[in-house]
Design a protein around this motif. Structure first.
Motif, PDB file in Angstrom:
ATOM      1  N   TRP A 111      -7.098  40.565 -34.113  1.00 24.04           N
ATOM      2  CA  TRP A 111      -6.937  41.526 -32.900  1.00 24.04           C
ATOM      3  C   TRP A 111      -7.572  41.174 -31.578  1.00 24.04           C
ATOM      4  O   TRP A 111      -7.467  41.087 -30.086  1.00 24.04           O
ATOM      5  CB  TRP A 111      -7.368  43.152 -33.900  1.00 24.04           C
ATOM      6  N   LEU A 112      -9.068  40.356 -32.131  1.00 17.51           N
ATOM      7  CA  LEU A 112     -10.189  39.693 -30.853  1.00 17.51           C
ATOM      8  C   LEU A 112      -9.185  38.432 -30.432  1.00 17.51           C
ATOM      9  O   LEU A 112      -8.813  38.566 -29.361  1.00 17.51           O
ATOM     10  CB  LEU A 112     -11.290  39.445 -31.347  1.00 17.51           C
ATOM     11  N   ALA A 113      -8.372  38.077 -31.447  1.00 16.06           N
ATOM     12  CA  ALA A 113      -7.750  36.036 -31.082  1.00 16.06           C
ATOM     13  C   ALA A 113      -6.767  36.629 -29.374  1.00 16.06           C
ATOM     14  O   ALA A 113      -6.272  36.225 -29.228  1.00 16.06           O
ATOM     15  CB  ALA A 113      -7.265  35.371 -31.879  1.00 16.06           C
ATOM     16  N   ALA A 114      -6.479  38.159 -30.163  1.00 12.11           N
ATOM     17  CA  ALA A 114      -4.674  38.006 -29.641  1.00 12.11           C
ATOM     18  C   ALA A 114      -4.624  38.109 -27.788  1.00 12.11           C
ATOM     19  O   ALA A 114      -4.636  38.474 -27.059  1.00 12.11           O
ATOM     20  CB  ALA A 114      -4.185  39.303 -29.942  1.00 12.11           C
ATOM     21  N   ALA A 115      -6.377  39.352 -27.331  1.00 12.37           N
ATOM     22  CA  ALA A 115      -6.790  39.027 -26.405  1.00 12.37           C
ATOM     23  C   ALA A 115      -7.768  38.982 -26.173  1.00 12.37           C
ATOM     24  O   ALA A 115      -8.734  39.693 -26.372  1.00 12.37           O
ATOM     25  CB  ALA A 115      -6.249  40.200 -25.746  1.00 12.37           C
ATOM     26  N   PRO A 116      -8.817  37.642 -25.604  1.00 14.19           N
ATOM     27  CA  PRO A 116      -9.333  36.975 -25.415  1.00 14.19           C
ATOM     28  C   PRO A 116     -10.314  38.071 -24.600  1.00 14.19           C
ATOM     29  O   PRO A 116      -9.791  38.597 -23.303  1.00 14.19           O
ATOM     30  CB  PRO A 116      -9.165  35.754 -24.903  1.00 14.19           C
ATOM     31  N   GLY A 117     -12.232  38.559 -24.872  1.00 17.88           N
ATOM     32  CA  GLY A 117     -12.848  38.945 -23.581  1.00 17.88           C
ATOM     33  C   GLY A 117     -12.671  41.021 -24.272  1.00 17.88           C
ATOM     34  O   GLY A 117     -13.623  41.348 -23.451  1.00 17.88           O
ATOM     35  N   ARG A 118     -12.113  41.056 -25.721  1.00 18.64           N
ATOM     36  CA  ARG A 118     -12.233  41.938 -26.249  1.00 18.64           C
ATOM     37  C   ARG A 118     -13.518  41.797 -26.921  1.00 18.64           C
ATOM     38  O   ARG A 118     -14.178  40.876 -27.318  1.00 18.64           O
ATOM     39  CB  ARG A 118     -11.362  42.379 -26.995  1.00 18.64           C
ATOM     40  N   ALA A 119     -14.041  42.877 -27.292  1.00 17.52           N
ATOM     41  CA  ALA A 119     -15.357  43.008 -28.381  1.00 17.52           C
ATOM     42  C   ALA A 119     -15.616  44.106 -29.360  1.00 17.52           C
ATOM     43  O   ALA A 119     -15.118  44.840 -29.066  1.00 17.52           O
ATOM     44  CB  ALA A 119     -16.396  43.846 -27.340  1.00 17.52           C
ATOM     45  N   VAL A 120     -15.719  43.583 -29.691  1.00 14.53           N
ATOM     46  CA  VAL A 120     -15.723  45.154 -30.946  1.00 14.53           C
ATOM     47  C   VAL A 120     -17.480  44.674 -31.615  1.00 14.53           C
ATOM     48  O   VAL A 120     -18.378  43.999 -31.566  1.00 14.53           O
ATOM     49  CB  VAL A 120     -15.305  44.323 -32.235  1.00 14.53           C
ATOM     50  N   ARG A 121     -17.839  45.838 -31.298  1.00 17.95           N
ATOM     51  CA  ARG A 121     -19.232  46.626 -32.435  1.00 17.95           C
ATOM     52  C   ARG A 121     -18.769  47.131 -34.178  1.00 17.95           C
ATOM     53  O   ARG A 121     -18.428  48.028 -34.173  1.00 17.95           O
ATOM     54  CB  ARG A 121     -20.258  47.473 -31.829  1.00 17.95           C
ATOM     55  N   VAL A 122     -19.293  46.747 -35.179  1.00 22.94           N
ATOM     56  CA  VAL A 122     -18.971  47.110 -36.767  1.00 22.94           C
ATOM     57  C   VAL A 122     -20.281  48.124 -36.769  1.00 22.94           C
ATOM     58  O   VAL A 122     -20.916  47.479 -37.258  1.00 22.94           O
ATOM     59  CB  VAL A 122     -18.184  46.410 -37.445  1.00 22.94           C
ATOM     60  N   GLN A 123     -20.429  49.232 -36.684  1.00 20.90           N
ATOM     61  CA  GLN A 123     -21.587  49.789 -37.696  1.00 20.90           C
ATOM     62  C   GLN A 123     -21.119  49.574 -38.942  1.00 20.90           C
ATOM     63  O   GLN A 123     -21.078  50.045 -39.616  1.00 20.90           O
ATOM     64  CB  GLN A 123     -22.031  50.907 -36.974  1.00 20.90           C
TER      65      GLN A 123
END
Length: 294
Positions: A111-123
């Motif tokens: 998912w991140l590779a499909a759109a550079p600039g996305r960010a994810v926080r995993v709690q």
């Protein structure tokens, strides 16, 4: 209702006092207190019980936590979008530590590779029975955990399976007579084993109940299994992440016969998803595990 009031409210709720909230926000205590009073006046509801120097949420305060977090998150995502048109936004996830590797990591990576600039926080989801609490509290939009859910969640929540992995057996580097191929439960029961404290009623746990293993040690922390196994205490049953770590450290990793798999999935409230979260769920629905479960 203003954003700084909601930030003050959540900081007091999280820290337990106006003083600690002010320190977290980098403002004066009087600023935090004024924001809380103004918010209570606007909502015509008392949000906190004042006990000594501490503050604990009232029922109205508890009810405001989820909406407040969602408002601040949505505003933050909107700000990111306006600041940089090519940014994809930030997604708040929560995941059980034992499911972070395998399908979940592969899905997040794709998912991140499909759109550079996305960010994810995993709690960290520290308890499997806290799924509904995390979602209604607004700390995460989507939770990844083991399936089937225990206990079942409210019907308003959607469960989307994303894949599975197979359990394996790791033998110490200096272990003698390590099987060449898959290991049966009967074979495993004949060797010292590092076990995890009893948890949910999984297929693997039901199998070990039918064929009791010889416990050389029982670890409350799952990650402690690898250290004890590598030290020669005994063999242990591991998922994909610990299997890779164990093999890299010299352990002998073998599959189980018959194989035991663990399914994982996403849990979310479709009516409360942000545009970023809806995009992630759509990607998950089309996700091809392709062996990513390890």
């Amino acid at each position: 209702m203003e954003l700084h009031q909601l930030r003050a409210f959540l900081s007091v709720r999280d820290t337990g006092s106006a003083t600690a909230a002010a320190a977290r926000l980098g403002v004066r205590q009087s600023t935090v207190s004024a924001a809380i009073r103004a918010l209570e006046q606007e909502l015509a509801a008392q949000l906190f019980h004042r006990v000594g120097r501490g503050m604990s949420p009232t029922p109205a305060g508890h009810a405001l936590v989820g909406p407040a977090r969602r408002i601040l998150r949505d505003c933050g995502q909107a700000g990111e979008t306006l600041a940089a048109a090519d940014r994809g936004g930030r997604l708040e996830l929560a995941a059980l530590s034992t499911v972070v590797s395998g399908p979940f990591s592969a899905l997040v990576s794709a998912w991140l590779a499909a759109a550079p600039g996305r960010a994810v926080r995993v709690q960290d989801l520290n308890r499997e029975d806290a799924v509904a609490q995390v979602l209604t509290g607004g700390t995460a939009e989507i939770v990844c955990t083991r399936l089937p859910l225990s206990p079942p969640v409210d019907r308003a929540l959607t469960v989307l399976p994303i894949g599975s992995w197979g359990w394996q057996v790791a033998f110490p580097p200096r272990a003698e007579a390590v099987p060449e191929g898959a290991v049966t439960m009967r074979e495993l029961s004949a060797v010292p084993t590092v076990l995890v404290a009893a948890g949910r009623n999984s297929a693997l746990e039901r199998a070990t109940a039918r064929t009791p293993l010889s416990a050389a040690a029982v670890a409350d922390q799952r990650e402690a299994r690898t250290s004890l196994m590598l030290a020669g205490v005994g063999a242990t049953i591991v998922g994909p992440r610990l299997a890779v770590d164990a093999a890299a450290a010299g352990a002998h990793v073998r599959p189980l016969d018959p194989p035991f798999t663990q399914s994982v999935g996403l849990v979310f409230d479709p009516s409360r998803l942000s545009p970023v979260a809806r995009g992630f769920v759509a990607a998950a629905g089309e996700f091809d595990e392709g062996g990513a479960g390890g």
